[in-house]
Design an enzyme around this catalytic site. Structure first.
Site, short mmCIF file in Angstrom:
data_model
loop_
_atom_site.label_atom_id
_atom_site.label_comp_id
_atom_site.label_asym_id
_atom_site.label_seq_id
_atom_site.Cartn_x
_atom_site.Cartn_y
_atom_site.Cartn_z
N ARG A 178 -2.80 -12.17 -50.60
CA ARG A 178 -3.70 -12.47 -49.49
C ARG A 178 -3.81 -11.25 -48.57
NH1 ARG A 178 -0.17 -15.93 -44.99
NH2 ARG A 178 1.63 -14.52 -44.97
N HIS A 212 -6.40 -14.21 -39.23
CA HIS A 212 -6.74 -14.85 -40.51
C HIS A 212 -8.07 -14.33 -41.06
CE1 HIS A 212 -3.42 -17.60 -40.28
NE2 HIS A 212 -3.79 -18.01 -39.08
N ASN A 248 -0.99 -14.10 -36.36
CA ASN A 248 -1.80 -13.95 -37.57
C ASN A 248 -3.26 -13.70 -37.22
OD1 ASN A 248 -0.04 -14.22 -39.77
ND2 ASN A 248 0.03 -16.43 -39.53
N ASP A 250 0.84 -1.20 0.00
CA ASP A 250 0.00 0.00 0.00
C ASP A 250 0.87 1.25 0.00
OD1 ASP A 250 -2.84 1.01 0.22
OD2 ASP A 250 -1.95 1.99 1.96
N VAL A 275 5.23 -13.42 -43.00
CA VAL A 275 5.25 -12.60 -41.80
C VAL A 275 6.68 -12.50 -41.26
CG1 VAL A 275 4.35 -12.37 -39.45
CG2 VAL A 275 2.88 -13.28 -41.26
N PHE A 309 2.30 -16.12 -49.53
CA PHE A 309 2.93 -17.19 -48.75
C PHE A 309 3.01 -18.43 -49.64
CE2 PHE A 309 2.92 -20.36 -45.14
CZ PHE A 309 4.23 -20.08 -44.77
#
Length: 333
Positions: A198, A294, A292, A68, A265, A181
């Site tokens: 993507r 998605h 990710n 405290d 990535v 990818f």
């Protein structure tokens, strides 16, 4: 009289580490400069280590600075510290005060999470740029600035060293193209389809570790008064310059994410981290964690509509789990 529990096997174990303090101290500070108000909102954790073993092993509370009290110290410095609007500096002040005031405390660990507030822009009339309001703000994102500081006085109260790691967490980003990818491992377990275009989305957690700072012994002996007295040139790019480095790291992260033609990535992460290390000589290492987010194209073959070819995919299902998690640390040689 209550029976005192006496554990068996005292000779088989020992206290190898101890740390305690106050968690989730919420602080909101207004700094008034006439009609112009500045604000900061923090979630603070303040923990300490030192000669506190007997509080665990002998139930001796004489070495315990109450959690405290640690909370109260945090609020006191939030009121009095000239550094309160700058999270790295405020964390250094708080940690230095804790290890300087209490002779038996050797280390302080301060974590600050800063919430985002921006001034509300006020229209000034046709052809004029809006002006920021003097005291009205809005929350412009869920990402948070983070600071972790270790103030180490183990070598003596006049030889304090501070280690600072700053960063960002929960910075949600998305781009609708410019990400592929392909050419990953294919075997009997592979069901993922290769794509040359993507959606790329992630919630960025970034941390960067600064070179250590030497903290001079506080002039008042307790650290209530605190300053590193660095010139602007000496401070540039160090933890003391945390506001500028934070803004730059955020800008670099967003810019590289946006313009990189991402092969993965992993590849984009590496470019982000490399650039921060290259531009800031006092940053020793950079770590990203990129989960990710998605977005999966909806298969509409059942009604004769092609929504699966990347160039024709317009409707997606956001999926939160399971998700990939990509992380890495890039360090200075």
């Amino acid at each position: 009289m209550a029976k005192v529990y006496e554990p068996e096997g005292e000779g088989l174990s020992y206290l190898s580490h101890a740390r305690y303090g106050k968690d989730k101290v919420r602080v909101f500070r207004v700094v008034r400069d006439g009609a112009w108000h500045n604000i900061a909102e923090y979630n603070v954790t303040a923990l300490v280590e030192g000669d506190i073993d007997v509080s665990y092993t002998q139930a001796d509370n004489s070495v315990v600075v109450a959690t405290d009290s640690i909370k109260n110290i945090t609020y006191y410095l939030a009121k009095t510290s000239p550094h309160v609007l700058h999270p790295e500096r405020f964390a250094l002040h708080l940690g230095t005060h804790l290890v300087s005031k209490y002779a038996h405390l050797k280390k302080a660990f301060i974590t600050i999470e800063q919430l985002r507030w921006q001034r509300i822009p006020i229209a000034q009339g046709e052809g004029q740029d809006p002006k920021p309001h003097s005291h009205a703000f809005y929350r412009d994102g869920d990402d948070k600035r983070t600071v972790e500081v270790e103030v180490d006085a183990s070598a003596g109260k006049d030889q304090i060293v501070a280690r600072v790691t700053s960063g960002i967490k929960d910075l949600l980003v998305l781009k609708t193209t410019g990400s592929a990818f392909e050419s990953f491992v294919r075997d009997e377990y592979t069901t993922l389809v290769e794509v040359n275009d993507r959606i790329f989305s992630t919630s960025i957690d970034l941390s960067y570790k600064f070179a250590p700072l030497r903290i001079p012994a506080p002039a008042d002996g307790e650290g209530k008064v605190f300053d590193l007295a660095l010139t602007p040139e000496q401070a540039k790019g160090t933890a003391w310059d945390g506001d500028a480095v934070s803004a730059a790291a955020r800008g670099i992260t967003l810019e590289v994410f946006a313009i990189d033609e991402s092969a993965s990535v992993q590849a984009t992460l590496y470019k982000m981290a490399q650039r921060i290390v290259s531009e800031y000589a006092n940053v020793q290492s950079v770590t990203y964690n990129l989960p990710n987010k998605h977005y999966v194209p909806v298969d509409m073959k059942y009604i004769g509509v092609d929504n699966m070819t990347p160039a024709k995919a317009d409707v997606f299902i956001p999926l939160s789990a399971p998700s990939g998690l990509i992380s890495a640390t890039v360090s200075r040689k």
